[in-house]
Design a protein around this motif. Structure first.
Motif, mmCIF file in Angstrom:
data_model
loop_
_atom_site.group_PDB
_atom_site.id
_atom_site.type_symbol
_atom_site.label_atom_id
_atom_site.label_comp_id
_atom_site.label_asym_id
_atom_site.label_seq_id
_atom_site.Cartn_x
_atom_site.Cartn_y
_atom_site.Cartn_z
ATOM 1 N N SER A 77 0.842 -1.199 0.000
ATOM 2 C CA SER A 77 0.000 0.000 0.000
ATOM 3 C C SER A 77 0.879 1.252 0.000
ATOM 4 C CB SER A 77 -0.899 0.004 1.236
ATOM 5 O OG SER A 77 -1.485 1.277 1.432
ATOM 6 N N SER A 80 -3.165 5.664 2.802
ATOM 7 C CA SER A 80 -3.859 5.298 4.038
ATOM 8 C C SER A 80 -5.335 5.635 3.885
ATOM 9 C CB SER A 80 -3.265 6.045 5.238
ATOM 10 O OG SER A 80 -3.384 7.450 5.064
ATOM 11 N N GLY A 81 -6.159 4.871 4.588
ATOM 12 C CA GLY A 81 -7.598 5.124 4.513
ATOM 13 C C GLY A 81 -8.397 3.841 4.595
ATOM 14 N N LYS A 82 -9.698 3.981 4.632
ATOM 15 C CA LYS A 82 -10.606 2.851 4.727
ATOM 16 C C LYS A 82 -10.718 2.147 3.378
ATOM 17 C CE LYS A 82 -15.387 1.714 5.980
ATOM 18 N NZ LYS A 82 -16.684 2.257 6.410
ATOM 19 N N VAL A 103 -9.489 2.539 -2.116
ATOM 20 C CA VAL A 103 -9.470 3.136 -0.785
ATOM 21 C C VAL A 103 -10.194 4.476 -0.865
ATOM 22 C CG1 VAL A 103 -7.961 3.956 1.084
ATOM 23 C CG2 VAL A 103 -7.279 1.976 -0.311
ATOM 24 N N GLU A 104 -10.834 4.871 0.247
ATOM 25 C CA GLU A 104 -11.540 6.156 0.251
ATOM 26 C C GLU A 104 -10.601 7.265 -0.222
ATOM 27 O OE1 GLU A 104 -12.824 6.948 4.191
ATOM 28 O OE2 GLU A 104 -10.841 6.801 5.088
ATOM 29 N N THR A 167 -4.918 5.679 -4.276
ATOM 30 C CA THR A 167 -6.133 5.163 -3.637
ATOM 31 C C THR A 167 -6.747 4.014 -4.430
ATOM 32 O OG1 THR A 167 -7.521 6.813 -4.761
ATOM 33 C CG2 THR A 167 -6.638 7.403 -2.587
ATOM 34 N N SER A 186 -11.399 -2.653 6.271
ATOM 35 C CA SER A 186 -10.220 -2.472 7.120
ATOM 36 C C SER A 186 -9.572 -1.122 6.824
ATOM 37 C CB SER A 186 -9.217 -3.604 6.886
ATOM 38 O OG SER A 186 -8.790 -3.633 5.526
ATOM 39 N N TYR A 187 -8.703 -0.699 7.732
ATOM 40 C CA TYR A 187 -8.013 0.577 7.544
ATOM 41 C C TYR A 187 -6.600 0.280 7.070
ATOM 42 C CZ TYR A 187 -6.655 5.430 8.210
ATOM 43 O OH TYR A 187 -6.243 6.730 7.993
ATOM 44 N N LEU A 188 -6.271 0.855 5.935
ATOM 45 C CA LEU A 188 -4.983 0.575 5.303
ATOM 46 C C LEU A 188 -3.969 1.642 5.672
ATOM 47 C CD1 LEU A 188 -4.139 -1.725 3.420
ATOM 48 C CD2 LEU A 188 -4.549 -0.208 1.485
ATOM 49 N N LEU A 189 -2.737 1.197 5.865
ATOM 50 C CA LEU A 189 -1.620 2.109 6.151
ATOM 51 C C LEU A 189 -0.558 1.947 5.074
ATOM 52 C CD1 LEU A 189 -1.262 1.560 10.001
ATOM 53 C CD2 LEU A 189 -2.246 3.558 8.849
#
Length: 356
Positions: A77, A80-82, A103-104, A167, A186-189
């Motif tokens: 990734s 970051s984001g949902k 991702v958002e 994203t 999930s929340y991605l970093l």
């Protein structure tokens, strides 16, 4: 008269005892002779022998190896984001550029639009100041400040555009999904693995070869590859690389690329590669089972009268049944073919077959 009969009886008894003792002594002597003969016979080892043949041959080397994918890419990734969506499961086929994760992006979209607007304003300011500088209406210092502002706007635009693109996570290659580490919601970093993709159309077969075998490889740089799971299929491997540094056992890694017809091959499958030299040679050839120990550092037993002596030999494998001996024997030597397990230097032998 009675006295005479008494002594006669005693004499008969003594004679009978003496005859018995003599018989026992003779029996023991006969048994000792038979035992000695059996011991002498048991010390003679029955063997079969052959003589080496000088013959021409084409070098052929067979090495075991294992398949790996042509390429294996772990996708990380960069945002970051949902996680809004995940497309693909383990074993699915994917193609270059295919969307795997979204991702958002509201924040990234806003930052991009702001950077785009700022860049347009900076472009207009730079064009206006260039015109004014031509008429000396602005100082050089003012012009340089506007140019710096424009470059900063360009940098912000490029960075925000990249963040927006990140994203959407896409597959960089075509292949098969080997692992998936992300789920919807999930929340991605940043720097977190999300997928591992392995190339399937192109595979790599890897073997480890001895130095002399590497040097004897043919100029065509090809090998026949046979996978254990599909013994009826013969594949062609094109050598793509040979390591220049040996491993701890003194062997060199050789990698071959091969196509994967019908995508039937899988990473981890075992098999063998058969390399053939394109030069003809001549040498002393003996059956592999004549050599006691390893081919590279073994010994053979050579007939010497009615006994044998062992000799170290330097040999190399020609095929599954024969070896080429470079040092240690001559064409006139008679070499033990079977029975070596019971032999040592000086053992007496009995040859079962007629030596060629």
């Amino acid at each position: 008269m009675k006295q005479i009969k008494k002594y006669a009886g005693i004499g008969i008894i003594i004679a009978i005892v003496a005859l018995g003792i003599l018989q026992l002594v003779n029996n023991k002597k006969r048994l000792d002779n038979e035992l000695q003969a059996m011991q002498q016979y048991s010390m003679v080892v029955p063997v079969e022998v052959i003589t080496p043949e000088r013959q021409g041959f084409s070098q052929q080397v067979t090495e075991n190896g294992v398949l790996t994918s042509g390429a294996e890419v772990t996708i990380l990734s960069e945002t970051s984001g949902k996680v809004l969506s995940v497309n693909g499961n383990i074993g699915d086929k994917v193609y270059t550029g295919q969307t795997l994760v979204t991702v958002e992006k509201e924040l990234a979209e806003s930052q991009f639009q702001l950077a785009k607007t700022n860049l347009k304003h900076a472009e207009k300011d730079l064009a206006r100041y260039d015109n004014l500088a031509g008429g000396e209406a602005v100082t050089q210092q003012q012009l340089e400040a506007v140019k710096l502002k424009y470059k900063d706007a360009q940098t912000q635009f490029t960075a925000s555009k990249k963040q927006l693109e990140n994203t959407t996570i896409r597959s960089p290659i075509s292949g098969i999904i080997a692992s998936r580490s992300v789920e919807k919601g999930s929340y991605l970093l940043p720097s977190v693995p999300v997928f591992t993709i392995v190339e399937q159309d192109r595979m790599v077969f890897t073997v480890n070869m001895a130095e002399e075998d590497v040097l004897a490889l043919g100029t065509e740089r090809k090998a026949g590859v046979f996978i254990d799971a599909f013994p009826e299929k013969s594949l062609t491997g094109n050598i793509r690389g040979i390591s220049t540094v040996p491993d701890l056992s003194g062997r060199y890694k050789v990698e071959m690329e091969l196509n994967n017809p019908g995508n039937i091959l899988r990473a981890g499958m075992s098999g063998k590669a058969v390399f053939a030299s394109d030069t003809d040679n001549e040498g002393l050839v003996i059956p592999r089972k004549c050599v006691v120990g390893s081919v590279r550092d073994g010994k053979v037993f050579i007939v010497h009268g009615d006994t044998v002596i062992s000799k170290q030999v330097k040999a190399r494998t020609l095929n599954e049944a024969e070896v080429l001996v470079a040092e240690g024997i001559t064409e006139t030597d008679r070499i033990v073919l079977s029975g070596q397990i019971n032999l040592e230097d000086g053992s007496k032998i009995r040859i079962l077959n007629v030596s060629p």
